[in-house]
Motif scaffolding. Structure first.
Motif, PDB file in Angstrom:
ATOM      1  N   ILE A 219      57.271  70.559 131.922  1.00 30.35           N
ATOM      2  CA  ILE A 219      57.095  71.844 132.588  1.00 30.35           C
ATOM      3  C   ILE A 219      57.861  72.941 131.864  1.00 30.35           C
ATOM      4  N   GLY A 220      58.958  72.564 131.220  1.00 26.86           N
ATOM      5  CA  GLY A 220      59.784  73.542 130.524  1.00 26.86           C
ATOM      6  C   GLY A 220      61.075  73.867 131.255  1.00 26.86           C
ATOM      7  N   SER A 395      47.465  71.703 126.420  1.00 26.87           N
ATOM      8  CA  SER A 395      48.400  72.794 126.176  1.00 26.87           C
ATOM      9  C   SER A 395      47.671  73.971 125.529  1.00 26.87           C
ATOM     10  N   ALA A 396      48.395  75.087 125.437  1.00 28.72           N
ATOM     11  CA  ALA A 396      47.846  76.279 124.790  1.00 28.72           C
ATOM     12  C   ALA A 396      48.210  76.332 123.316  1.00 28.72           C
ATOM     13  N   TRP A 397      48.921  75.317 122.814  1.00 28.78           N
ATOM     14  CA  TRP A 397      49.414  75.412 121.439  1.00 28.78           C
ATOM     15  C   TRP A 397      48.293  75.515 120.416  1.00 28.78           C
ATOM     16  N   ASN A 398      47.200  74.788 120.591  1.00 32.77           N
ATOM     17  CA  ASN A 398      46.139  74.868 119.587  1.00 32.77           C
ATOM     18  C   ASN A 398      45.612  76.288 119.453  1.00 32.77           C
ATOM     19  N   ALA A 399      45.411  76.949 120.586  1.00 28.77           N
ATOM     20  CA  ALA A 399      44.947  78.344 120.541  1.00 28.77           C
ATOM     21  C   ALA A 399      45.997  79.244 119.907  1.00 28.77           C
ATOM     22  N   GLN A 474      54.731  78.841 125.832  1.00 32.86           N
ATOM     23  CA  GLN A 474      53.298  78.969 125.582  1.00 32.86           C
ATOM     24  C   GLN A 474      52.743  80.237 126.235  1.00 32.86           C
ATOM     25  N   TYR A 475      53.189  80.514 127.450  1.00 34.99           N
ATOM     26  CA  TYR A 475      52.733  81.727 128.142  1.00 34.99           C
ATOM     27  C   TYR A 475      53.106  82.968 127.339  1.00 34.99           C
ATOM     28  N   LEU A 479      50.641  85.836 125.431  1.00 32.61           N
ATOM     29  CA  LEU A 479      50.762  87.278 125.671  1.00 32.61           C
ATOM     30  C   LEU A 479      50.936  88.059 124.377  1.00 32.61           C
ATOM     31  N   LEU A 480      51.776  87.541 123.465  1.00 29.38           N
ATOM     32  CA  LEU A 480      51.988  88.237 122.200  1.00 29.38           C
ATOM     33  C   LEU A 480      50.699  88.297 121.393  1.00 29.38           C
ATOM     34  N   GLU A 481      49.981  87.166 121.335  1.00 24.71           N
ATOM     35  CA  GLU A 481      48.736  87.152 120.559  1.00 24.71           C
ATOM     36  C   GLU A 481      47.688  88.060 121.193  1.00 24.71           C
ATOM     37  N   GLN A 482      47.620  88.080 122.513  1.00 26.94           N
ATOM     38  CA  GLN A 482      46.685  88.989 123.176  1.00 26.94           C
ATOM     39  C   GLN A 482      47.021  90.442 122.832  1.00 26.94           C
ATOM     40  N   ALA A 483      48.310  90.768 122.861  1.00 30.83           N
ATOM     41  CA  ALA A 483      48.716  92.135 122.540  1.00 30.83           C
ATOM     42  C   ALA A 483      48.361  92.484 121.094  1.00 30.83           C
ATOM     43  N   TRP A 484      48.624  91.584 120.163  1.00 27.12           N
ATOM     44  CA  TRP A 484      48.376  91.855 118.743  1.00 27.12           C
ATOM     45  C   TRP A 484      46.885  92.101 118.501  1.00 27.12           C
ATOM     46  N   PHE A 485      46.042  91.185 118.978  1.00 26.89           N
ATOM     47  CA  PHE A 485      44.612  91.293 118.672  1.00 26.89           C
ATOM     48  C   PHE A 485      43.944  92.395 119.496  1.00 26.89           C
ATOM     49  N   ALA A 486      44.451  92.654 120.701  1.00 24.44           N
ATOM     50  CA  ALA A 486      43.904  93.780 121.467  1.00 24.44           C
ATOM     51  C   ALA A 486      44.229  95.095 120.773  1.00 24.44           C
TER      52      ALA A 486
END
Length: 542
Positions: A219-220, A395-399, A474-475, A479-486
């Protein structure tokens, strides 16, 4: 002269010798009597979810022992059940475990509506399954039954443990997940608590504690994981349970994971080295595939971190560490398949793919052709394994790894303008899918829209809806990747919202992880976006 009997009425309103009794205090007393019949104490964890929350346990225990004294009863606490309770240190009482001396247990007469309580009625009062009540050595039990003997409730225990482990693989960790309005299945934590109630031996109780530690690490929540490891240590210290060496090795691995997550690499490596050097645990490392997988995967990650950290100052040493990392990833992958665990295999395949790409980025794989396609193929293999195992909680790691690779070739100037930023050319999903070669098909399903912003957005939506749950790192990565590509797509409002959510989530991360996000935010995003969401300040001297 023997002490007088104490008459306890379990039906409402509960009484002790005809006087009203506090329910929580009475529950603890009956639970202690129940555990006494099975030759066991009551652990502090046995109270959770039954009559207390973590924040109220100390108050509950203090009140119960005051009531015991008023009832003329003497109860004990601590691991040594041979001590005279009159001489124990009350300052440590709230830590448990709790137990009844034999003479005190003999005084208790349990009634239900004036009649002697049956084992099933005792279990019903405690909220425990009836088979557990039949497992002890109390009235009606077979004479001479050993505490670790196989009982009927063992099937129920193993069923709940398997349910908990399956829920872990599916991402149903601490909360129930729903899909399409269907009834939610029990979470891993719920099934683990049921298994704890059904545990009838020291080994089963210790196995539950170990799995709880593994669950909290997944869980972290490393603080909770460390607490469960400490509880396991107390259980193993109190009695030499079956599986002692396995439990010790896995507990050390969980502790090493917590050290690694805190980026204390020397401590993590020291924990792993102690396993390898211990004669009994070292034998497990050679012959037990789960122990070997966990050890090799974590050792490889530690080597990867050290190689990346020393690549600029000590390239020769870093290259050797990079090679050692890849070798141990290979051993971990073999161990995962040896134990038929697709879940374990998909994790190590993703780790290996990212390692190949990162090593090439810092010049440690300069002589290797096609580092990026090799990395993407390992990540694609991880995604394929997740599909084969139907890992709903993948997990979200692959994405995150693919998103990082896609923008990896982009080198914007510090604080670029929006025009400069949008002139960058990250790799498209279609390009990376082609580089996956024979595994390209895994990136063409519903989970992989042909737009990087949507890849991140879709996973974040699943997390927020409860359909999947991603740990903090992962969360934040999504968020960082969404911000960068957006921002690259010119959607500054979407990017700003992602950064605002990232700002709220960052405090839960360790300092070194926060530093990564802070640096990208400060230096890698366009000035127009930073005007909407200013980056966190760097530490002095940073």
């Amino acid at each position: 002269m023997p002490a007088a009997a104490i008459t306890i009425e379990l039906s409402s309103p509960q009484t002790v010798d005809g006087r009203p009794a506090t329910y929580q205090s009475l529950w603890l007393l009956v639970r202690m009597l129940h555990a006494h019949a099975a030759g066991q104490p009551v652990r502090i964890d046995d109270l959770r979810g039954q009559v207390s929350a973590a924040r109220t346990q100390r108050m509950l225990v203090s009140r119960a022992f005051r009531d015991f004294k008023a009832w003329g009863l003497v109860a004990g606490w601590g691991e040594d059940r041979q001590r005279d309770p009159r001489f124990l240190n009350a300052e440590r009482r709230s830590q448990g475990p709790f137990w009844l001396p034999e003479a005190q247990a003999q005084r208790l007469l349990l009634l239900v509506e004036g009649q002697a309580a049956t084992l099933a009625e005792r279990a019903a009062f405690l909220g425990l399954p009836a088979p557990l009540a039949r497992a002890g050595a109390g009235p009606g039990a077979a004479p001479g039954t050993a505490p670790d003997a196989v009982h009927l409730q063992d099937a129920g225990f193993w069923q709940q443990l398997v349910a908990a482990q399956q829920a872990m693989r599916q991402g149903r960790w601490a909360t129930q997940l729903t899909a399409g309005g269907a009834p939610a299945s029990a979470s891993a934590l719920q099934a683990m608590r049921r298994a704890a109630q059904l545990a009838g031996s020291d080994f089963q109780r210790a196995l539950v504690t170990l799995n709880e530690a593994l669950l909290w690490r997944r869980i972290g929540d490393d603080a909770q994981a460390r607490r469960r490891v400490q509880a396991l240590g107390r259980q193993r210290l109190a009695r030499h349970v079956a599986g002692h060496d396995y439990l010790g090795a896995m507990a050390a691995i969980v502790s090493a994971w917590c050290d690694y997550t805190a980026r204390d690499l020397p401590a993590a490596r020291a924990q792993l080295q102690s396993i390898a050097r211990d004669p009994a645990q070292g034998a497990l490392l050679a012959h037990h595939p789960q122990v070997r997988f966990e050890w090799s995967n974590l050792w490889a990650l530690a080597c990867r971190s050290q190689a990346l950290g020393s690549a600029a100052e000590a390239p020769v040493q870093a290259a050797a560490q990079a090679e050692e990392s890849l070798q141990h990833f290979g051993r971990a992958l073999a161990a995962a398949f040896e134990s038929h665990s697709f879940d374990a295999a998909q994790h190590v395949a993703a780790n290996m793919g990212m390692a190949v790409w990162l090593f090439e980025r810092v010049g440690l794989q300069a002589g290797v052709d096609g580092a990026r396609p090799r990395a993407i193929q390992w990540i694609a293999f991880s995604e394929w394994l997740s599909g084969q195992a139907e890992l709903q909680g993948r997990s979200a790691w692959n994405a995150i790894y693919l998103l990082r690779i896609a923008r990896g070739a982009c080198q914007p100037p510090p604080r670029p303008t929006l025009a400069q930023f949008r002139a960058l050319a990250p790799l498209t999903p279609a390009t990376l899918a082609r580089e996956a070669g024979p595994l390209a098909e895994v990136f063409r399903g519903a989970d992989w829209p042909d737009d990087w912003v949507q890849v991140a957005t879709q996973r974040l939506a699943e997390h927020r809806s409860g359909a999947r749950r991603y740990p903090g790192l992962q969360y934040c990565g999504l968020l960082l990747e969404q911000a960068w590509f957006a921002a690259h797509a010119g959607a500054l409002a979407v990017a700003a919202q992602a950064l605002a959510a990232l700002r709220e989530a960052l405090p839960q991360l360790v300092a070194s992880d926060r530093a990564y996000f802070r640096e990208v935010w400060n230096d890698g995003l366009p000035a127009e976006l930073l005007a909407l969401e200013p980056p966190p300040r760097r530490p002095r001297g940073g």
